[in-house]
Design an enzyme around this catalytic site. Structure first.
Site, PDB file in Angstrom:
ATOM      1  N   PHE A   1       0.859  -1.190   0.000  1.00 35.25           N
ATOM      2  CA  PHE A   1       0.000   0.000   0.000  1.00 35.25           C
ATOM      3  C   PHE A   1       0.891   1.235   0.000  1.00 35.25           C
ATOM      4  CE2 PHE A   1      -4.651   0.627   1.276  1.00 35.25           C
ATOM      5  CZ  PHE A   1      -5.106  -0.346   0.414  1.00 35.25           C
TER       6      PHE A   1
ATOM      7  N   GLN B   1      -7.777  14.527   3.552  1.00 34.78           N
ATOM      8  CA  GLN B   1      -7.122  13.656   2.560  1.00 34.78           C
ATOM      9  C   GLN B   1      -7.914  13.606   1.263  1.00 34.78           C
ATOM     10  OE1 GLN B   1      -6.448   9.126   3.052  1.00 34.78           O
ATOM     11  NE2 GLN B   1      -4.447  10.108   3.017  1.00 34.78           N
TER      12      GLN B   1
ATOM     13  N   HIS C   1      -8.107  11.463  -1.978  1.00 32.57           N
ATOM     14  CA  HIS C   1      -7.664  10.152  -2.457  1.00 32.57           C
ATOM     15  C   HIS C   1      -7.363  10.263  -3.945  1.00 32.57           C
ATOM     16  CE1 HIS C   1      -7.600   5.893  -3.375  1.00 32.57           C
ATOM     17  NE2 HIS C   1      -7.663   5.611  -2.098  1.00 32.57           N
TER      18      HIS C   1
ATOM     19  N   LEU D   1     -15.016   5.633  -4.787  1.00 33.85           N
ATOM     20  CA  LEU D   1     -13.605   5.266  -4.610  1.00 33.85           C
ATOM     21  C   LEU D   1     -13.199   4.046  -5.430  1.00 33.85           C
ATOM     22  CD1 LEU D   1     -11.166   6.038  -2.687  1.00 33.85           C
ATOM     23  CD2 LEU D   1     -11.757   3.952  -1.495  1.00 33.85           C
TER      24      LEU D   1
ATOM     25  N   GLU E   1      -6.933   1.985  -3.345  1.00 33.38           N
ATOM     26  CA  GLU E   1      -5.481   1.990  -3.506  1.00 33.38           C
ATOM     27  C   GLU E   1      -4.967   0.568  -3.742  1.00 33.38           C
ATOM     28  OE1 GLU E   1      -3.323   4.842  -1.072  1.00 33.38           O
ATOM     29  OE2 GLU E   1      -2.235   3.152  -0.204  1.00 33.38           O
TER      30      GLU E   1
ATOM     31  N   ARG F   1      -0.542   9.192  -0.350  1.00 30.33           N
ATOM     32  CA  ARG F   1      -1.688   9.708  -1.107  1.00 30.33           C
ATOM     33  C   ARG F   1      -1.577  11.188  -1.450  1.00 30.33           C
ATOM     34  NH1 ARG F   1      -6.588   6.401   1.884  1.00 30.33           N
ATOM     35  NH2 ARG F   1      -5.977   4.427   0.928  1.00 30.33           N
TER      36      ARG F   1
ATOM     37  N   HIS G   1     -11.730  12.505   0.781  1.00 29.40           N
ATOM     38  CA  HIS G   1     -11.853  11.110   1.205  1.00 29.40           C
ATOM     39  C   HIS G   1     -11.839  10.918   2.713  1.00 29.40           C
ATOM     40  CE1 HIS G   1     -11.389   6.799   1.149  1.00 29.40           C
ATOM     41  NE2 HIS G   1     -10.193   6.846   1.674  1.00 29.40           N
TER      42      HIS G   1
ATOM     43  N   ARG H   1      -2.767  10.564   6.169  1.00 29.34           N
ATOM     44  CA  ARG H   1      -2.959   9.184   6.630  1.00 29.34           C
ATOM     45  C   ARG H   1      -2.470   8.197   5.578  1.00 29.34           C
ATOM     46  NH1 ARG H   1      -6.959   5.141   5.692  1.00 29.34           N
ATOM     47  NH2 ARG H   1      -8.359   6.468   4.489  1.00 29.34           N
TER      48      ARG H   1
HETATM   49  C1  LIG Z   1     -15.066   4.370   0.283  1.00 31.99           C
HETATM   50  C2  LIG Z   1     -14.107   4.282   1.435  1.00 31.99           C
HETATM   51  C3  LIG Z   1     -13.119   3.303   1.446  1.00 31.99           C
HETATM   52  C4  LIG Z   1     -12.230   3.210   2.514  1.00 31.99           C
HETATM   53  N1  LIG Z   1     -11.279   2.230   2.494  1.00 31.99           N
HETATM   54  C5  LIG Z   1     -10.435   2.112   3.553  1.00 31.99           C
HETATM   55  C6  LIG Z   1      -9.479   1.052   3.597  1.00 31.99           C
HETATM   56  O1  LIG Z   1      -9.402   0.202   2.723  1.00 31.99           O
HETATM   57  N2  LIG Z   1      -8.643   1.001   4.660  1.00 31.99           N
HETATM   58  C7  LIG Z   1      -8.694   1.897   5.689  1.00 31.99           C
HETATM   59  O2  LIG Z   1      -7.924   1.787   6.635  1.00 31.99           O
HETATM   60  N3  LIG Z   1      -9.619   2.898   5.670  1.00 31.99           N
HETATM   61  C8  LIG Z   1     -10.484   3.017   4.649  1.00 31.99           C
HETATM   62  N4  LIG Z   1     -11.414   4.029   4.648  1.00 31.99           N
HETATM   63  C9  LIG Z   1     -11.565   4.861   5.852  1.00 31.99           C
HETATM   64  C10 LIG Z   1     -12.292   4.063   6.933  1.00 31.99           C
HETATM   65  O3  LIG Z   1     -13.224   3.199   6.343  1.00 31.99           O
HETATM   66  C11 LIG Z   1     -13.032   4.968   7.903  1.00 31.99           C
HETATM   67  O4  LIG Z   1     -12.194   5.993   8.355  1.00 31.99           O
HETATM   68  C12 LIG Z   1     -13.512   4.185   9.122  1.00 31.99           C
HETATM   69  O5  LIG Z   1     -14.199   3.025   8.730  1.00 31.99           O
HETATM   70  C13 LIG Z   1     -14.389   5.053  10.006  1.00 31.99           C
HETATM   71  O6  LIG Z   1     -14.946   4.248  11.011  1.00 31.99           O
HETATM   72  P1  LIG Z   1     -15.693   4.906  12.237  1.00 31.99           P
HETATM   73  O7  LIG Z   1     -16.049   3.786  13.151  1.00 31.99           O
HETATM   74  O8  LIG Z   1     -14.899   6.007  12.784  1.00 31.99           O
HETATM   75  O9  LIG Z   1     -17.004   5.564  11.609  1.00 31.99           O
HETATM   76  P2  LIG Z   1     -18.126   5.029  10.564  1.00 31.99           P
HETATM   77  O10 LIG Z   1     -17.923   3.630  10.155  1.00 31.99           O
HETATM   78  O11 LIG Z   1     -18.202   6.068   9.507  1.00 31.99           O
HETATM   79  O12 LIG Z   1     -19.420   5.066  11.439  1.00 31.99           O
HETATM   80  C14 LIG Z   1     -20.005   6.260  11.919  1.00 31.99           C
HETATM   81  C15 LIG Z   1     -21.227   5.910  12.730  1.00 31.99           C
HETATM   82  O13 LIG Z   1     -21.718   7.079  13.354  1.00 31.99           O
HETATM   83  C16 LIG Z   1     -23.104   7.147  13.213  1.00 31.99           C
HETATM   84  N5  LIG Z   1     -23.520   8.558  13.252  1.00 31.99           N
HETATM   85  C17 LIG Z   1     -22.987   9.602  12.579  1.00 31.99           C
HETATM   86  N6  LIG Z   1     -23.677  10.730  12.836  1.00 31.99           N
HETATM   87  C18 LIG Z   1     -24.669  10.388  13.696  1.00 31.99           C
HETATM   88  C19 LIG Z   1     -25.717  11.099  14.315  1.00 31.99           C
HETATM   89  N7  LIG Z   1     -25.955  12.414  14.110  1.00 31.99           N
HETATM   90  N8  LIG Z   1     -26.562  10.416  15.135  1.00 31.99           N
HETATM   91  C20 LIG Z   1     -26.387   9.085  15.343  1.00 31.99           C
HETATM   92  N9  LIG Z   1     -25.412   8.365  14.773  1.00 31.99           N
HETATM   93  C21 LIG Z   1     -24.564   9.013  13.962  1.00 31.99           C
HETATM   94  C22 LIG Z   1     -23.398   6.482  11.883  1.00 31.99           C
HETATM   95  O14 LIG Z   1     -24.723   6.023  11.835  1.00 31.99           O
HETATM   96  C23 LIG Z   1     -22.374   5.339  11.901  1.00 31.99           C
HETATM   97  O15 LIG Z   1     -22.905   4.228  12.579  1.00 31.99           O
HETATM   98  C24 LIG Z   1     -12.320   4.126   3.591  1.00 31.99           C
HETATM   99  C25 LIG Z   1     -13.299   5.099   3.585  1.00 31.99           C
HETATM  100  C26 LIG Z   1     -14.167   5.201   2.504  1.00 31.99           C
HETATM  101  C27 LIG Z   1     -15.177   6.310   2.522  1.00 31.99           C
END
Ligand SMILES: Cc1cc2nc3c(=O)[nH]c(=O)nc-3n(C[C@H](O)[C@H](O)[C@H](O)COP(=O)(O)OP(=O)(O)OC[C@H]3O[C@@H](n4cnc5c(N)ncnc54)[C@H](O)[C@@H]3O)c2cc1C
Length: 557
Positions: free
Chosen positions: A114, A227, A229, A239, A242, A273, A337, A372
């Site tokens: 990566f 970031q 992407h 997306l 990568e 990135r 991203h 990141r």
């Molecule tokens: C398309 C894509 C691909 C990615 N690929 C990778 C990868 O391959 N490797 C990597 O390391 N990272 C990757 N990332 C980044 C990574 O996926 C995220 O940073 C990470 O999963 C975020 O997890 P989290 O638990 O912080 O939040 P999330 O999984 O975003 O969850 C947020 C939660 O908060 C809740 N929430 C938000 N606002 C409210 C509200 N007002 N009231 C109640 N609930 C709320 C939502 O319902 C959800 O349950 C990717 C991101 C994207 C967008």
């Protein structure tokens, strides 16, 4: 007034929130609140993988070094060391919980190269890693019978005497406002990608938790670091992982040149990135792009490898760009991203506000600093979700249930009532478009003083206008017109912190690139930005970066 109680309330049911919930000790009454069903959280959209130094030839120290260098020396090295050291055991635990990681020929967990990584250490489940992780995590949550309130929308924090005592939420199914009091609150609400007009992020990623914590007095850190992407689709920002470059995909310009050889002769397409995005944007700006894009060529990987390792990518390219990567290159360009910044926390997820913890993308530890590395964000959710859970267990031990007053809920009722009773004014979706356009244009891959000054002024103005939106739908049940208005207020709040931090930071570091201030300036700017809410917009201050053993060097790939 509706008030319910739980020992611990976790807002967000992505990987971070669910991992924290699982860590709660026996007898702890924990509830998870989410505005969407847990498996629809953005974590499920992650494609490429999750990092850990698993092989004998690799080491957590080398993972830590790559991460520090990737962060352009803004990451806090103590936090980075913790994350990289604890990564292997967390990966093994995820496998024991049923994550179907892809396998190498020797049947061990496969790892792909990566960006910015000195060793292939990104574990994956084809190109659906987040999906595999999130479903396994949800199974563990169900097994433990954790209480989950789905389609509950966070509206504010309950804070008394500087201590966090719960949250107020809108139950979207009934339209009712509810106060949830708790001994501790954990925010795991994800990123703010949707501040931008085009983004790889899901529609739900409006940074609600960051905005709510900020308004309640918790500082946000390093918000100017966004970031972009390198490989998102032009039409909708979807997306292209990568991992497609990790599997050997190359980038070419309109002349068919593999242009990364000019910008990062050693790492080529697998430079970090920020470097690849700037290189692409330079090619496009200097007229060597193809219709505002560059081309990601996977053809030489062959049909079998594409179908085995990148099946989802192929589907997305066919559906949204009309190109089958087995036959033709995919047009891609840099797109918003990931939010490196977020609610300031320590290595145990504690914010400066007693009783409020945060983790994952909504928080800033900081393990990503100014940029990141791919695969480190999924890792952060699991390592720091777990650690926040442990810290919360300690924090609530012996602590009595707080008894906050009724006025918190009453204030939110007034806020919603005011929004709902207005019979004219601006529509949220149009204002969102206006804000997103400003952010895309003026707070993008390349930035300068003139654009940023405009962005600061515009974000401020839009934030004012967002206070008097017109909600046309007057119904109570599933009123998404109302929740979108609340989201609009949140993105407007955050846009101001991003633009203000970027205007103030007169240097180039990681994803923050100032045309008018070339070069990194460690003497003046190797420091974190803190933004505090005031009625007149964000107030900025700065704090030191923790350095353990990696002294800043020039960053070359
Ligand atoms: C398309 C894509 C691909 C990615 N690929 C990778 C990868 O391959 N490797 C990597 O390391 N990272 C990757 N990332 C980044 C990574 O996926 C995220 O940073 C990470 O999963 C975020 O997890 P989290 O638990 O912080 O939040 P999330 O999984 O975003 O969850 C947020 C939660 O908060 C809740 N929430 C938000 N606002 C409210 C509200 N007002 N009231 C109640 N609930 C709320 C939502 O319902 C959800 O349950 C990717 C991101 C994207 C967008």
């Amino acid at each position: 007034m509706t008030m319910i109680s739980h020992d611990v309330v976790i807002v967000g049911a992505g990987l971070t929130g669910m991992r924290a919930a699982i860590e709660m000790g026996p007898g702890v009454d924990v509830a998870v609140i989410s505005k969407v069903h847990p498996v629809r959280s953005h974590s499920g959209a992650a494609q490429g993988g999750i990092n850990a130094a698993l092989r004998e030839e690799d080491s957590w120290e080398s993972h830590a070094y790559d991460t520090v260098k990737g962060s352009d020396y803004l990451g806090d090295q103590d936090a980075i060391e913790i994350m990289c050291r604890e990564a292997p055991s967390d990966i093994r635990q995820m496998e024991h919980w049923g994550v179907i990681f892809s396998r190498a020929d020797d049947r061990r967990i496969a790892q792909r190269p990566f960006g910015g990584a000195g060793y292939p250490r990104t574990c994956y489940a084809a190109d659906r890693t987040g999906h595999a992780l999130l479903h396994a995590m949800y199974e563990q949550v169900m097994k433990r019978r954790v209480k989950v309130y789905t389609e509950w929308f966070l509206t504010s924090l309950i804070v008394e005497n500087g201590e966090c005592q719960g949250v107020t939420v809108l139950d979207m199914a009934s339209g009712e406002l509810v106060a949830v009091r708790a001994k501790a609150v954990v925010f795991a609400t994800g990123g703010y990608g949707r501040v931008y007009l085009t983004s790889s992020n899901g529609l739900v990623n409006t940074g609600d938790g960051m905005a709510v914590a900020y308004r309640a007095g918790a500082p946000l850190m390093d918000m100017e670091f966004v970031q972009f992407h390198p490989t998102t689709l032009k039409s909708n920002g979807v997306l292209i992982t990568e991992g497609s470059r990790g599997e050997g995909g190359i980038l070419i310009n309109a002349k068919g040149e593999r242009f990364m050889s000019k910008y990062a002769p050693n790492a080529m397409e697998l430079a970090s990135r920020d470097v690849v995005s700037r290189s692409e944007q330079t090619e496009i700006n200097e007229g060597r792009g193809v219709d505002g894009c560059v081309l990601l060529d996977l053809r030489h990987l062959g049909r079998d490898k594409i179908l085995e390792r990148l099946p989802q990518i192929r589907d997305l390219a066919i559906k949204f760009a009309g190109t089958d990567p087995i036959e033709v290159p995919i047009p891609v360009r840099p797109g918003a991203h990931y939010s490196m910044g977020g609610i300031k926390v320590d290595v145990d997820g504690a914010t400066p506000m007693p009783g409020l913890f945060a983790g994952g993308e909504c928080a800033c530890v900081s393990v990503h600093g100014a940029n990141r590395l791919g695969g480190n964000s999924l890792l952060e959710t699991i390592v720091f979700g777990r650690r926040a859970g442990t810290a919360v267990n300690r924090y609530i031990t012996g602590r009595a249930m707080p008894i906050p007053g009724d006025h918190h809920l009453a204030a939110q009722r007034d806020r919603i009532h005011t929004l709902m009773s207005r019979s004219g004014g601006e529509r949220g979706n149009l204002l969102r478009h206006e804000l997103g356009t400003v952010m895309n244009t003026d707070v993008g891959v390349f930035r300068d003083e003139k654009g940023l000054m405009e962005a600061v002024a515009k974000a401020r103005e839009i934030n004012d206008r967002a206070q008097s939106l017109w909600v046309m739908d007057k119904s109570r049940v599933f009123n998404t017109d109302l929740t979108e208005a609340l989201e609009m207020q949140n993105v407007a709040e955050l846009a101001q912190t991003i633009a203000a931090g970027a205007l103030a930071r007169k240097e180039c570091r990681g994803a923050h690139y100032r045309n008018d201030h070339p070069g990194r300036d460690d003497a003046n700017w190797m420091k974190h930005t803190l933004a505090r809410w005031t009625p007149d917009g964000p107030e900025l201050s700065y704090s030191a970066v923790t350095v353990t053993k990696y002294q800043p060097q020039e960053r070359k790939y």
